[in-house]
Design a protein around this motif. Structure first.
Motif, mmCIF file in Angstrom:
data_model
loop_
_atom_site.group_PDB
_atom_site.id
_atom_site.type_symbol
_atom_site.label_atom_id
_atom_site.label_comp_id
_atom_site.label_asym_id
_atom_site.label_seq_id
_atom_site.Cartn_x
_atom_site.Cartn_y
_atom_site.Cartn_z
ATOM 1 N N ILE A 290 8.706 -0.306 10.294
ATOM 2 C CA ILE A 290 9.920 -0.807 10.945
ATOM 3 C C ILE A 290 9.842 -0.568 12.446
ATOM 4 O O ILE A 290 10.245 -1.421 13.249
ATOM 5 C CB ILE A 290 11.170 -0.139 10.332
ATOM 6 C CG1 ILE A 290 11.377 -0.629 8.889
ATOM 7 C CG2 ILE A 290 12.410 -0.451 11.164
ATOM 8 C CD1 ILE A 290 12.539 0.025 8.180
ATOM 9 N N ALA A 291 9.314 0.596 12.835
ATOM 10 C CA ALA A 291 9.143 0.873 14.264
ATOM 11 C C ALA A 291 8.175 -0.118 14.900
ATOM 12 O O ALA A 291 8.379 -0.573 16.025
ATOM 13 C CB ALA A 291 8.646 2.303 14.467
ATOM 14 N N VAL A 292 7.114 -0.467 14.169
ATOM 15 C CA VAL A 292 6.163 -1.465 14.676
ATOM 16 C C VAL A 292 6.850 -2.805 14.855
ATOM 17 O O VAL A 292 6.700 -3.474 15.891
ATOM 18 C CB VAL A 292 4.965 -1.591 13.712
ATOM 19 C CG1 VAL A 292 4.065 -2.756 14.125
ATOM 20 C CG2 VAL A 292 4.173 -0.303 13.685
ATOM 21 N N SER B 60 0.801 -1.218 0.000
ATOM 22 C CA SER B 60 0.000 0.000 0.000
ATOM 23 C C SER B 60 0.840 1.277 0.000
ATOM 24 O O SER B 60 0.325 2.343 -0.341
ATOM 25 C CB SER B 60 -0.915 0.025 1.231
ATOM 26 O OG SER B 60 -0.146 -0.040 2.430
ATOM 27 N N SER B 61 2.118 1.188 0.348
ATOM 28 C CA SER B 61 2.932 2.400 0.519
ATOM 29 C C SER B 61 4.063 2.539 -0.501
ATOM 30 O O SER B 61 4.568 3.640 -0.692
ATOM 31 C CB SER B 61 3.532 2.438 1.932
ATOM 32 O OG SER B 61 2.515 2.410 2.904
ATOM 33 N N ILE B 62 4.473 1.454 -1.127
ATOM 34 C CA ILE B 62 5.554 1.514 -2.112
ATOM 35 C C ILE B 62 4.956 1.228 -3.483
ATOM 36 O O ILE B 62 4.726 0.069 -3.840
ATOM 37 C CB ILE B 62 6.673 0.499 -1.801
ATOM 38 C CG1 ILE B 62 7.121 0.626 -0.340
ATOM 39 C CG2 ILE B 62 7.849 0.693 -2.755
ATOM 40 C CD1 ILE B 62 7.741 1.953 0.007
ATOM 41 N N PRO B 63 4.663 2.274 -4.282
ATOM 42 C CA PRO B 63 4.010 2.051 -5.585
ATOM 43 C C PRO B 63 4.947 1.383 -6.584
ATOM 44 O O PRO B 63 6.176 1.538 -6.528
ATOM 45 C CB PRO B 63 3.639 3.473 -6.027
ATOM 46 C CG PRO B 63 4.619 4.360 -5.311
ATOM 47 C CD PRO B 63 4.905 3.692 -4.004
ATOM 48 N N VAL C 226 13.140 1.850 -0.140
ATOM 49 C CA VAL C 226 12.096 1.160 0.617
ATOM 50 C C VAL C 226 12.269 1.355 2.116
ATOM 51 O O VAL C 226 11.327 1.713 2.832
ATOM 52 C CB VAL C 226 12.082 -0.339 0.260
ATOM 53 C CG1 VAL C 226 11.087 -1.088 1.146
ATOM 54 C CG2 VAL C 226 11.725 -0.531 -1.202
ATOM 55 N N VAL C 227 13.481 1.117 2.615
ATOM 56 C CA VAL C 227 13.709 1.217 4.057
ATOM 57 C C VAL C 227 13.454 2.628 4.591
ATOM 58 O O VAL C 227 12.748 2.790 5.603
ATOM 59 C CB VAL C 227 15.128 0.729 4.412
ATOM 60 C CG1 VAL C 227 15.442 1.004 5.880
ATOM 61 C CG2 VAL C 227 15.258 -0.766 4.129
ATOM 62 N N PRO C 228 13.975 3.708 3.959
ATOM 63 C CA PRO C 228 13.669 5.053 4.481
ATOM 64 C C PRO C 228 12.181 5.400 4.449
ATOM 65 O O PRO C 228 11.710 6.145 5.314
ATOM 66 C CB PRO C 228 14.468 5.982 3.544
ATOM 67 C CG PRO C 228 15.580 5.135 3.029
ATOM 68 C CD PRO C 228 14.993 3.771 2.883
#
Length: 301
Positions: free
Chosen positions: A204-206, A171-174, A196-198
């Motif tokens: 990642i925090a979750v 849903s966040s990386i098109p 992707v990581v940034p």
């Protein structure tokens, strides 16, 4: 012609007001139910042993005493257990988050061949597992018994976290972002590391919070796989302390037995505070990422 501004405040109906009152009342009860045990445990941990065992502690500390914490930190095993738990939590979280991202991101890409079949196999392990004895046999055969790796590798990946991370990436990386980077000659590994990581700090925090809390509170794997006391995590050390202080002191020494029972009761609350304090300290720093990541990662892309 000057515009006429009118401020009309929509009034709640009588039914809405009653509904809000009920909601606030329920939330207040939930707040009390959650907050009171925390206050009671902290108050009991800094009260005198006699006040705790006699039931005098109700909300605030009675006869303030740090005897429980004094006994804990005078025990060398507690210090070593703290160090071991910090190591297991740090190393285990790093390994788990890295592996989860490495398996969840490819599964989120439509160009990955066989991703649906692989996701089905991964989900199957969420419903059915080999069990304790087969898992122990596998750990034994690979030589991880009484090894620190036994607490880091066997449960490194949690299926539910993979599903959440996969949904977040979908849903966040098109796909257009990947196609644009591919046209610029960006490799898959560099795209994952630099883009992707940034962009995935909320999820990642979750993952960090979930894996860290789980690793910090874990003791069953250590109880099964570890034999050397120097490798025991804090939770296993605290369990041993409670068992030792609950042991009988002898029929001929009634006063000493009463003192032991009082101290054991006090230690229970002190141990809870000592064991949960690191998690309570870390949580406020990742709370905003936690909420955002859970909301986005829970939506199927």
């Amino acid at each position: 012609m000057a515009a006429i501004r009118t401020n009309h405040k929509i009034k709640d109906s009588a039914g809405d007001k009653v509904f809000l009152i009920i909601i606030y009342a329920i939330l207040s009860l939930v707040l009390v139910a959650v907050l009171y045990p925390l206050i009671y445990i902290v108050s009991s941990s800094i009260s005198s042993p006699a006040a705790v065992t006699s039931g005098k502690v109700w909300l605030w500390p009675v006869d303030i005493s740090l005897e429980g914490f004094k006994v804990l930190f005078q025990t060398k095993q507690v210090v070593s257990g703290y160090g071991n738990s910090i190591f297991y939590t740090g190393a285990g979280t790093l390994i788990s988050v890295a592996l989860t991202i490495m398996i969840a991101y490819p599964l989120s890409r439509k160009t990955f061949f066989g991703r649906n079949a692989l996701m089905m196999l991964i989900t199957f392990t969420l419903l059915f597992s080999g069990g304790l004895i087969p898992t122990y046999m596998v750990v034994k055969e690979v030589g991880l018994i009484d090894s620190r790796w036994a607490l880091l590798i066997p449960n490194a990946i949690w299926v539910w976290q993979v599903i959440i991370a996969r949904s977040f990436f979908q849903s966040s990386i098109p796909d257009e972002l990947f196609e644009a980077s591919e046209m610029d000659g960006c490799s898959d590994l560099r795209f994952l590391r630099s883009i992707v990581v940034p962009l995935s700090m909320p999820i990642i925090a979750v993952l960090v919070l979930m894996y860290a809390v789980g690793q910090w509170n874990a003791y069953f794997d250590a109880l099964i796989y570890l034999k050397t006391a120097d490798k025991f995590p804090l939770q296993l050390i605290l369990r041993s302390i409670i068992i030792q202080n609950n042991s009988a002191a002898g029929l001929n020494d009634a006063m000493k037995q009463v003192e032991r029972q009082q101290l054991a009761e006090l230690l229970k609350y002190s141990l809870i505070v000592v064991a949960t304090l690191p998690v309570l300290v870390i949580y406020p720093f990742v709370q905003r990422y936690f909420v955002q990541g859970m909301m986005v990662g829970s939506v199927k892309g």
